[in-house]
Design a protein around this motif. Structure first.
Motif, PDB file in Angstrom:
ATOM      1  N   PRO A   1     -21.434  29.014   7.850  1.00  0.00           N
ATOM      2  CA  PRO A   1     -21.850  30.497   8.952  1.00  0.00           C
ATOM      3  C   PRO A   1     -23.049  29.354   9.738  1.00  0.00           C
ATOM      4  O   PRO A   1     -24.040  28.255   9.228  1.00  0.00           O
ATOM      5  N   ARG A   2     -23.036  29.233  11.372  1.00  0.00           N
ATOM      6  CA  ARG A   2     -23.690  28.579  12.121  1.00  0.00           C
ATOM      7  C   ARG A   2     -25.077  28.792  11.565  1.00  0.00           C
ATOM      8  O   ARG A   2     -26.107  28.266  11.426  1.00  0.00           O
ATOM      9  N   GLU A   3     -25.653  30.030  11.638  1.00  0.00           N
ATOM     10  CA  GLU A   3     -26.762  31.151  11.631  1.00  0.00           C
ATOM     11  C   GLU A   3     -27.023  30.040   9.918  1.00  0.00           C
ATOM     12  O   GLU A   3     -28.276  30.157   9.909  1.00  0.00           O
TER      13      GLU A   3
ATOM     14  N   LEU B   1     -26.626  27.418   8.650  1.00  0.00           N
ATOM     15  CA  LEU B   1     -26.529  25.875   8.802  1.00  0.00           C
ATOM     16  C   LEU B   1     -28.162  25.377   9.709  1.00  0.00           C
ATOM     17  O   LEU B   1     -28.757  24.733   9.286  1.00  0.00           O
ATOM     18  N   LEU B   2     -28.908  26.602  10.495  1.00  0.00           N
ATOM     19  CA  LEU B   2     -29.484  27.019  11.643  1.00  0.00           C
ATOM     20  C   LEU B   2     -30.907  27.577  10.394  1.00  0.00           C
ATOM     21  O   LEU B   2     -31.970  26.668  10.389  1.00  0.00           O
ATOM     22  N   GLU B   3     -30.654  27.954   8.936  1.00  0.00           N
ATOM     23  CA  GLU B   3     -32.059  28.180   8.362  1.00  0.00           C
ATOM     24  C   GLU B   3     -31.851  27.207   7.520  1.00  0.00           C
ATOM     25  O   GLU B   3     -33.193  26.797   7.213  1.00  0.00           O
TER      26      GLU B   3
ATOM     27  N   GLN C   1     -13.630  26.202   4.786  1.00  0.00           N
ATOM     28  CA  GLN C   1     -14.296  26.250   5.792  1.00  0.00           C
ATOM     29  C   GLN C   1     -16.251  25.917   5.108  1.00  0.00           C
ATOM     30  O   GLN C   1     -16.835  26.249   4.764  1.00  0.00           O
ATOM     31  N   PRO C   2     -16.789  25.404   6.708  1.00  0.00           N
ATOM     32  CA  PRO C   2     -17.731  25.348   6.714  1.00  0.00           C
ATOM     33  C   PRO C   2     -18.557  26.240   6.953  1.00  0.00           C
ATOM     34  O   PRO C   2     -17.952  27.214   7.164  1.00  0.00           O
TER      35      PRO C   2
END
Length: 174
Positions: A84-86, A88-90, A81-82
């Protein structure tokens, strides 16, 4: 079409019905065989892993828990699974804090120095000097007399090297 379905093995009919239920109407016949090969390979891998887990636990036969564990390990190691979005944003924020290096050249495409380009003046023209008619006749006589060399006919005509001229390409003033 129903007659063709009767000739197919049960597994091939299952694959065909799965494709139909997903809305796939047109496909090449070998697609069914490719899905079957993938399906069989996956089942063999899972059952082999389940047998290893069963032997490790000291069991005489494979039970459903071994198969579940094998499927779970296959899913964990095969399909990731990729993040989490958080996360990646960090990561993007941290990476974007570092400024890009400054460009050395001006705007546009950076080009190599002019002496390294193919349009620099890197050629020479060899301009042969014109020989007089008398010198040409003597040269022809020398060629004929090479078979019978005699000292009287030979005269020292200075052989001059061709003149070399370079033409630099300069920008036209506007």
């Amino acid at each position: 079409m129903a007659e063709k379905d009767d000739d197919l093995p049960r597994d091939a009919r299952v694959v065909k019905s799965l494709l139909k239920s997903m809305g796939v109407e047109e496909y090449e016949p070998r697609v069914i065989h490719q899905f079957l090969e993938l399906w069989y390979r996956y089942v063999v891998d899972v059952l082999t892993d389940a047998q290893v887990y069963s032997e490790h636990a000291g069991k005489a036969a494979i039970d459903p828990d071994d198969v579940k564990l094998a499927v779970q390990s296959k899913v964990n190691f095969t399909f990731s699974q990729p993040p989490p979005r958080e996360v990646l944003l960090e990561l993007a924020r941290n990476r974007n804090k570092i400024p890009l290096p400054k460009t050395i050249s001006g705007p546009g495409i950076p080009l190599p120095p002019e002496q390294d380009t193919l349009i620099s003046p890197n050629y020479q023209l060899a301009i042969p000097r014109r020989q007089s008619a008398q010198a040409m006749e003597e040269a022809e006589e020398d060629e004929r007399s090479d078979a019978n060399p005699s000292q009287e006919q030979k005269t020292d005509v200075p052989q001059s090297a061709p003149q070399r001229v370079s033409f630099p390409l300069s920008k036209h003033p506007k």
